[in-house]
Design a protein around this motif. Structure first.
Motif, PDB file in Angstrom:
ATOM      1  N   GLY A   1      -9.880 -42.106 -29.298  1.00  0.00           N
ATOM      2  CA  GLY A   1      -9.079 -43.249 -29.716  1.00  0.00           C
ATOM      3  C   GLY A   1      -7.693 -43.240 -29.093  1.00  0.00           C
ATOM      4  O   GLY A   1      -7.187 -44.278 -28.657  1.00  0.00           O
ATOM      5  N   LEU A   2      -7.081 -42.068 -29.046  1.00  0.00           N
ATOM      6  CA  LEU A   2      -5.746 -41.968 -28.451  1.00  0.00           C
ATOM      7  C   LEU A   2      -5.786 -42.249 -26.946  1.00  0.00           C
ATOM      8  O   LEU A   2      -4.894 -42.902 -26.412  1.00  0.00           O
ATOM      9  N   MET A   3      -6.841 -41.762 -26.284  1.00  0.00           N
ATOM     10  CA  MET A   3      -6.968 -42.024 -24.850  1.00  0.00           C
ATOM     11  C   MET A   3      -7.190 -43.513 -24.611  1.00  0.00           C
ATOM     12  O   MET A   3      -6.586 -44.097 -23.706  1.00  0.00           O
TER      13      MET A   3
ATOM     14  N   GLU B   1      -3.929 -45.342 -25.036  1.00  0.00           N
ATOM     15  CA  GLU B   1      -3.023 -45.136 -23.901  1.00  0.00           C
ATOM     16  C   GLU B   1      -3.425 -46.004 -22.713  1.00  0.00           C
ATOM     17  O   GLU B   1      -2.575 -46.661 -22.096  1.00  0.00           O
ATOM     18  N   VAL B   2      -4.714 -46.015 -22.395  1.00  0.00           N
ATOM     19  CA  VAL B   2      -5.185 -46.804 -21.253  1.00  0.00           C
ATOM     20  C   VAL B   2      -4.933 -48.292 -21.495  1.00  0.00           C
ATOM     21  O   VAL B   2      -4.469 -49.012 -20.603  1.00  0.00           O
ATOM     22  N   LEU B   3      -5.215 -48.762 -22.700  1.00  0.00           N
ATOM     23  CA  LEU B   3      -4.988 -50.169 -23.024  1.00  0.00           C
ATOM     24  C   LEU B   3      -3.507 -50.528 -22.941  1.00  0.00           C
ATOM     25  O   LEU B   3      -3.134 -51.581 -22.409  1.00  0.00           O
TER      26      LEU B   3
ATOM     27  N   ARG C   1      -1.149 -49.028 -21.202  1.00  0.00           N
ATOM     28  CA  ARG C   1      -0.722 -49.028 -19.797  1.00  0.00           C
ATOM     29  C   ARG C   1      -1.194 -50.279 -19.065  1.00  0.00           C
ATOM     30  O   ARG C   1      -0.586 -50.699 -18.089  1.00  0.00           O
ATOM     31  N   GLY C   2      -2.295 -50.845 -19.557  1.00  0.00           N
ATOM     32  CA  GLY C   2      -2.807 -52.075 -18.970  1.00  0.00           C
ATOM     33  C   GLY C   2      -2.115 -53.318 -19.489  1.00  0.00           C
ATOM     34  O   GLY C   2      -2.463 -54.433 -19.117  1.00  0.00           O
ATOM     35  N   GLY C   3      -1.140 -53.140 -20.383  1.00  0.00           N
ATOM     36  CA  GLY C   3      -0.354 -54.265 -20.848  1.00  0.00           C
ATOM     37  C   GLY C   3      -0.686 -54.763 -22.238  1.00  0.00           C
ATOM     38  O   GLY C   3      -0.061 -55.710 -22.722  1.00  0.00           O
ATOM     39  N   ALA C   4      -1.653 -54.161 -22.903  1.00  0.00           N
ATOM     40  CA  ALA C   4      -2.026 -54.605 -24.251  1.00  0.00           C
ATOM     41  C   ALA C   4      -1.032 -54.093 -25.288  1.00  0.00           C
ATOM     42  O   ALA C   4      -0.410 -53.051 -25.107  1.00  0.00           O
ATOM     43  N   GLN C   5      -0.917 -54.847 -26.355  1.00  0.00           N
ATOM     44  CA  GLN C   5      -0.160 -54.388 -27.522  1.00  0.00           C
ATOM     45  C   GLN C   5      -1.183 -53.700 -28.407  1.00  0.00           C
ATOM     46  O   GLN C   5      -2.103 -54.329 -28.922  1.00  0.00           O
ATOM     47  N   VAL C   6      -1.056 -52.389 -28.583  1.00  0.00           N
ATOM     48  CA  VAL C   6      -2.080 -51.593 -29.252  1.00  0.00           C
ATOM     49  C   VAL C   6      -1.581 -51.103 -30.607  1.00  0.00           C
ATOM     50  O   VAL C   6      -0.462 -50.603 -30.726  1.00  0.00           O
ATOM     51  N   THR C   7      -2.449 -51.239 -31.609  1.00  0.00           N
ATOM     52  CA  THR C   7      -2.208 -50.664 -32.922  1.00  0.00           C
ATOM     53  C   THR C   7      -3.354 -49.706 -33.205  1.00  0.00           C
ATOM     54  O   THR C   7      -4.523 -50.073 -33.060  1.00  0.00           O
ATOM     55  N   VAL C   8      -3.026 -48.465 -33.573  1.00  0.00           N
ATOM     56  CA  VAL C   8      -4.034 -47.455 -33.864  1.00  0.00           C
ATOM     57  C   VAL C   8      -4.068 -47.226 -35.375  1.00  0.00           C
ATOM     58  O   VAL C   8      -3.032 -47.022 -36.001  1.00  0.00           O
ATOM     59  N   TYR C   9      -5.273 -47.272 -35.929  1.00  0.00           N
ATOM     60  CA  TYR C   9      -5.467 -46.996 -37.351  1.00  0.00           C
ATOM     61  C   TYR C   9      -6.248 -45.701 -37.502  1.00  0.00           C
ATOM     62  O   TYR C   9      -7.230 -45.474 -36.804  1.00  0.00           O
TER      63      TYR C   9
END
Length: 82
Positions: free
Chosen positions: A21-23, A26-28, A30-38
């Motif tokens: 999930g963390l990887m 990170e990839v998302l 770096r690709g410009g996405a706004q990421v939220t991790v639950y």
């Protein structure tokens, strides 16, 4: 000529803050996405933090030959990778 509209950043949710999930996050990101991790556990990366307590830790200070011997018959194939 009107200014072009800004392209909105994709919003992505990653379920699980383990290694995968963390990887992915990170990839998302770096690709410009706004990421939220639950994560349901109290801390992220828990399995990464626990890896040093068992056989998953490749950074411990054991001598190379005894360490490699723990892989038994697979040791010759793993020698160059380790």
């Amino acid at each position: 000529m009107p200014a072009p509209k800004p392209v909105p950043r994709p919003q992505v949710i990653v379920i699980g803050a383990g290694p995968a999930g963390l990887m992915a996050a990170e990839v998302l990101a770096r690709g410009g996405a706004q990421v939220t991790v639950y994560e349901r556990m109290p801390s992220a990366g828990r399995k990464l933090l626990m890896a040093g307590r068992g056989g998953l830790n490749l950074t411990h200070s054991e001598a190379f030959e005894p360490f490699l011997a723990q892989y038994g018959d697979a040791a010759p194939a793993l020698r160059s990778a380790i």
